[in-house]
Write a protein that holds these residues in place. Structure first.
Motif, PDB file in Angstrom:
ATOM      1  N   SER B  25       0.832  -1.201   0.000  1.00 25.90           N
ATOM      2  CA  SER B  25       0.000   0.000   0.000  1.00 25.90           C
ATOM      3  C   SER B  25       0.867   1.252   0.000  1.00 25.90           C
ATOM      4  O   SER B  25       0.545   2.243  -0.638  1.00 25.90           O
ATOM      5  CB  SER B  25      -0.924   0.001   1.211  1.00 25.90           C
ATOM      6  N   THR B  43      -4.355  -3.748   4.518  1.00 28.17           N
ATOM      7  CA  THR B  43      -5.385  -3.649   3.486  1.00 28.17           C
ATOM      8  C   THR B  43      -6.313  -4.848   3.634  1.00 28.17           C
ATOM      9  O   THR B  43      -5.859  -5.993   3.592  1.00 28.17           O
ATOM     10  CB  THR B  43      -4.735  -3.667   2.097  1.00 28.17           C
ATOM     11  N   ASP B  66      -4.053  -2.583  -5.480  1.00 23.09           N
ATOM     12  CA  ASP B  66      -3.309  -2.993  -4.293  1.00 23.09           C
ATOM     13  C   ASP B  66      -4.163  -4.000  -3.534  1.00 23.09           C
ATOM     14  O   ASP B  66      -5.285  -3.704  -3.149  1.00 23.09           O
ATOM     15  CB  ASP B  66      -3.020  -1.745  -3.453  1.00 23.09           C
TER      16      ASP B  66
HETATM   17 MG    MG Z   1      -1.782  -2.889   2.147  1.00 24.60          MG
END
Ligand code: MG
Ligand code: GTP
Lengths: 797, 215
Positions: B25, B43, B66
């Protein structure tokens, strides 16, 4: 019959014993804590002594003699047909039965996302970048001065006869840009009507030859309207920085259109500065100044240049950074007589004379040339001379001298270096005029330009990234603890939207038919959110007959990941976890027969193994413990009904209560059988639980494989019994046991109002299920199934 | 003023994969926002960002996805690989386990994308040299053995971040140029947008050429 066989098979079985002290029942008794470890544990402590049917057989009833008494509730076939067991719960206010047939409309899957995202507005981006570039011009340009030569010459229809150097090369320094305008290039009719004249070439050559000799020039543009011609040259090294060159003409002569009067103009981009050069020849005669004003205004409004981007509106003269206006504007000196004018000229009292100049007066009155500047007139009027001399006009008309030929400018960073006439040239009745300017032009610093552009592109990218919908979730992990069969659990969370309106939806993972496991449902599963708004989503977990078996066996777990998708935006994963408490509901008959202990007392591995165990026709003795004849849970429910409800009116036709069902389920699964009585459970709930139990069996009592056989021989009792005898032992036991019980009920039909038809219709669809699954039974199949069961209710077993 | 078209003519889809906490990220954020996120939450899902870059005079819009690195989401994140033109495979040089898992990430990337997908190996957290657990040489060898590129990157300082994305884009563009990447294939991960027509331009004499205005 069956019960007698059971009695025979079970030593110590005494139908008369009303209150047997069966130790094996202890785990099912809800009593004060007993000393641990000494208590014999459950089912396996008394192998082969399962006395389940005792109570039913108790009292020595004659199973075979029961006849329908015809006093059962009248039941309409049609309504019974719809009254399927699935709907039993649906009469309760908080029905969640829709969960079982949830409509899963999700059509998007995660991998479609790339496609959705790629739709982009295209032309818009260019336009935005351009306007940002204009806005930030100062960041990447600097001002650099360039020398402009501006000249105007009314040649009175003459061919060039003299060298133009004295006019064009008057400055010591070679100018960067030449703007040279002529009027009355050709006065012939041919030029007027056919727009073609040899003079163009002649004067172009003369000018080219007259340019400053210290530099090399490139012609950028030549534009001519009859006698009005404008030439634009730049030093060769600047040619690369000239762009977007456009030239236009506007005629204001006869009929307001013809080209004997009017203007021509060239516009261009020099570095980052837009420049417009106008050469005009306005209406003649002293008293016609208003016509001249009118001509000026016409030129301003009608002169339009098209733009590189055809979608943009055309450019007008005023929309340029720099405007240079030259020409024979034809404004005269008024009020003074010829002699007075000539006298003032002789005295070089130009300032006094200037006060009478029509152009000066009109500009001061703001009727024309608003925002323009003109340099001080330090030279004598350029009109009208006897051709070939410096003498004032001696013709009949004897015109008063006037500053007809003028140069004005508008814009920033313009510095006039000279403004003069050139008496040396005598070809025309006008003298040429010139002005040299230093003009500050916006030059691009390549490095800064690149940086600015990059910044703009980056900021647009950022804007785009900021415009990706984004939400926050109050919770992303959901744990459902001790999930029970048919007991709804709800967990809720909040979606809070950011600043971009968005559409959300739970989407399917690839190769999956729905966005979550069958036992789960999100409500709502899609929606729209305004900026900064909230929505509450409920995750509803409900295990039913379709999902229970695999949860029992461990093939499925209370585990799932949901993908919450934002249209054009991010995806969020929600994790669902929890544990399921296995239940007899959803367990196969034979599995339950091998479970001597309550299901919740068994280790998960055992439940799993027994659930996955294939169905056998006979017990092959392969397991340590011998199985029970029928599932103990079935016995418990039937026994309860036998003890408490044989005379109950409307049994199997009145819905039970949800809370009571839950208690019954818990009693069955934990073995706390006495609770059934203690809790004063209503018979209707137990009856309903029994039906739900039969419905939840993954393999119906009459196995799928025997389904069509049964339908075929539904009119023939002997053949029907034959089919039953082929069923796997446990299924056969259950069938016979249930039939015996139902016959027992029918004996009490005077009280409970049941008859064979009612029971056959209720149990027909539970014991015989179409193997194809969910499809609704065809009416004929249904009838035959009922008929099949009916035989067993009215014949001795 | 220059009239170069500011628009992009290609869209490339990238995915960033690798174990949790390796800096995926941060890599995306550093690339799109030029900022380092010291405290970046895990994430849990899939995020994406876009940026326009230039390769051989062509403007290319990168659309970067991502993904969550946590193992428990692996089955779900796999479904986002489809149609990626480039895959940035990240590990953390201070944690050998993240390096050891690369082969499994690589297998996924190979199996789930098209054969032309450009895979770039990124060893992140080069600033934590003292805690280095994986040598540059062995990672480079791993990359070479698997026919890929290797880049050491320090997302924190923004070092090599641009390169990682640019290198992949160059390679993809090259694949387009030499025809090995078929744009019409459904899963190429590339979309071509013919530039808007530049009409209405009249010629001038001499043809003024505006040069050196790359953007
Ligand atoms: Mg991440
Ligand atoms: N020292 C150092 N720390 C870094 C660097 N890059 C990322 N980090 C830190 O590493 C941590 C994890 O980074 P993330 O970008 O969240 O990792 P991720 O790969 O996205 O992790 P998941 O989302 O869980 O898959 C963060 O706290 C970052 O600040 C780097 O170059 N140097």
């Amino acid at each position: 019959m069956f019960l007698q066989e059971v009695a025979r098979a079970c030593p110590g079985f005494d139908p008369a014993t009303k209150d047997p002290e069966f130790l094996w029942l202890s785990p099912y008794r809800c009593t004060e804590p007993q000393p641990e470890s000494t208590t014999p544990r459950g089912w396996n402590s008394a192998p082969g002594t399962w006395p389940g049917c005792a109570s039913i057989g108790g009292g020595g009833s004659n199973f075979g003699s029961s006849r329908p008494n015809g006093k059962g509730l009248p039941v309409k076939e049609s309504s019974r047909g719809q009254d399927k067991p699935e709907n039993l719960f649906s009469r309760q206010p908080k029905s969640k039965s829709e969960i079982t047939d949830m409509v899963r409309s999700s059509t998007i899957t995660v991998s479609d996302k790339a496609h959705i995202l790629s739709m982009q507005k295209f032309g818009l981006r260019d336009t935005i970048v351009k306007s940002h570039l204009v806005q930030k011009e100062e960041d990447y340009t600097y001002i650099q001065n360039f020398r402009f030569f501006v000249g105007t010459y009314n040649v009175n229809g003459q061919s060039p006869k003299e060298c133009l150097r004295p006019w064009l090369s008057c400055d010591i320094q070679a100018p960067d840009v030449y703007c040279v305008g002529f009027q009355e290039l050709d006065l012939s009719k041919e030029a007027f009507f056919f727009h073609d004249t040899p003079r163009e070439e002649e004067w172009f050559k003369a000018v080219t030859q007259g340019l400053h000799s210290d530099a090399k020039y490139a012609k950028v543009k030549l534009i001519r309207l009859v006698g009005i011609m404008l030439l634009l040259y730049v030093k060769q090294e600047h040619a690369a920085y000239i762009s977007e060159v456009e030239a236009e003409t506007v005629g204001t002569g006869i009929m307001g259109r013809m080209g004997n009067k009017g203007g021509v103009a060239i516009r261009f981009q020099f570095h980052n500065t837009s420049i417009c050069i106008v050469n005009s020849h306005l209406a003649a005669h002293t008293e016609e100044y208003e016509r001249r004003n009118q001509d000026y205004k016409d030129i301003c409004s009608r002169m339009q240049f098209c733009q590189v981007d055809p979608s943009l509106p055309p450019l007008t003269i005023s929309r340029h950074d720099v405007i240079l206006w030259l020409g024979d504007l034809n404004y005269r000196i008024e009020e003074l007589d010829v002699e007075k004018v000539k006298k003032l000229i002789e005295e070089k009292a130009f300032e006094t004379l200037y006060a009478y100049d029509q152009l000066k007066i009109q500009v001061a009155a703001k009727t024309i040339f608003e925002g323009f500047t003109e340099g001080e007139l330090t030279f004598q009027p350029t009109y009208k001379y006897d051709t070939g001399s410096d003498n004032w006009d001696t013709s009949e008309k004897c015109r008063a001298p006037a500053w007809c030929d003028r140069i004005l400018w508008k814009g920033n960073n313009i510095n006039q270096l000279s403004y003069q006439s050139h008496m040396a040239l005598k070809t025309s009745d006008h003298k040429p005029v010139s002005s040299v300017f230093d003009i500050g032009v916006k030059v691009i610093n390549e490095e800064l330009y690149r940086k600015t552009l990059e910044e703009i592109v980056r900021s647009l990218d950022k804007m785009e990234n900021a415009n990706i919908p984004s939400v926050s979730l109050s919770k992303r992990e959901f744990c459902f603890q001790n999930v029970k069969y048919m007991q709804l659990q709800v967990e809720s969370f909040k979606i809070h939207n950011g600043q971009v309106p968005c559409q959300f939806e739970f989407i399917n993972k690839p190769d999956e038919k729905s966005y979550c496991k069958q036992w789960l449902n999100a409500n709502p599963s899609r929606g729209f959110l305004l900026p900064d708004s909230d929505i509450e989503i409920e995750l509803e977990l409900f295990v039913n007959k379709t999902t229970a078996t695999k949860l029992n066996s461990g093939e499925d777990k209370i585990e799932d990941i949901l993908v919450l998708h934002l249209d054009r935006g991010k995806d969020y994963f929600l994790s669902v976890s929890g544990n399921y408490l296995p239940s007899c509901f959803g367990s196969p008959i034979h599995t339950l027969c091998y479970m001597r202990e309550p299901i919740l007392d068994l280790p998960p591995e055992v439940i799993s193994e027994l659930t996955l165990m294939p169905i056998k026709t006979e017990d092959d003795g392969s397991r340590l413990e011998s199985p029970m004849e029928i599932p103990k849970e079935l016995w418990m429910m039937v026994d309860y009904l036998y003890q408490n409800a044989v005379q109950q009116e409307d049994l199997f036709q009145q819905p039970g209560l949800r809370v009571e069902f839950e208690q019954i389920r818990d009693c069955l699964d934990t073995g706390m059988i006495d609770n059934l009585c203690i809790l004063q459970t209503f018979s209707h709930s137990v009856a309903e639980a029994l039906l739900l139990f039969l419905e939840s069996l993954p393999e119906p009592v009459i196995c799928n494989s025997a389904y069509y056989n049964c339908l075929e021989c539904s009119g023939n009792y002997t053949a029907s019994k034959q089919v039953i005898s082929t069923l796997p032992t446990f299924h056969k036991n259950v069938f016979n046991y249930l039939m015996a019980f139902l016959q027992e009920l029918l004996k009490n039909s005077a009280k409970n109002h049941l008859d064979e038809n009612i029971l056959a219709s209720i149990f027909g669809s539970l014991l015989l299920r179409n193997p194809a699954g969910n499809q609704k039974h065809e009416m004929t199949e249904k009838k035959k199934a009922q008929e099949f069961i009916h035989q067993f209710l009215c014949n001795p077993l | 003023m220059a009239t170069a078209p500011y628009n992009y003519s290609y869209i490339f889809k990238y995915i960033i994969i690798g174990d949790m906490g390796v800096g995926k990220s941060c890599l995306l954020h550093q690339f799109t926002e030029k900022k380092f996120m010291a405290d970046c939450p895990h994430t849990i899902g899939v995020e994406f960002g876009t940026r326009i870059i230039e390769v051989s005079g062509q403007k290319i819009k990168l659309q970067i996805w991502d993904t969550a690195g946590q193992e428990r989401f692996r089955a779900v994140t796999r479904s986002y690989y489809r149609g990626a033109a480039g895959a940035l495979m990240v590990y953390d040089i201070t944690r050998r386990s993240t390096y050891n898992h690369l082969s499994s990430w690589l297998t996924d990337a190979r199996n789930l994308t098209n054969p032309n997908t450009v895979i770039i190996l990124i060893g992140n957290k080069a600033d934590l040299e003292a805690q280095r657990d994986v040598t540059y040489e062995e990672a480079k060898q791993f990359a070479e053995e698997n026919g890929g590129f290797m880049l050491k990157v320090n997302i924190k300082m923004g070092e090599n971040v641009e390169d990682a994305f640019l290198e992949a884009a160059k390679k993809i563009y090259q694949n387009i140029q030499d025809g090995s990447l078929d744009l019409n294939a459904a899963e190429s991960g590339v979309q071509h947008k013919p530039s808007a027509p530049q009409g209405g331009r009249l010629t001038s004499e001499p043809q003024p050429q505006r040069e050196g205005c790359g953007c």
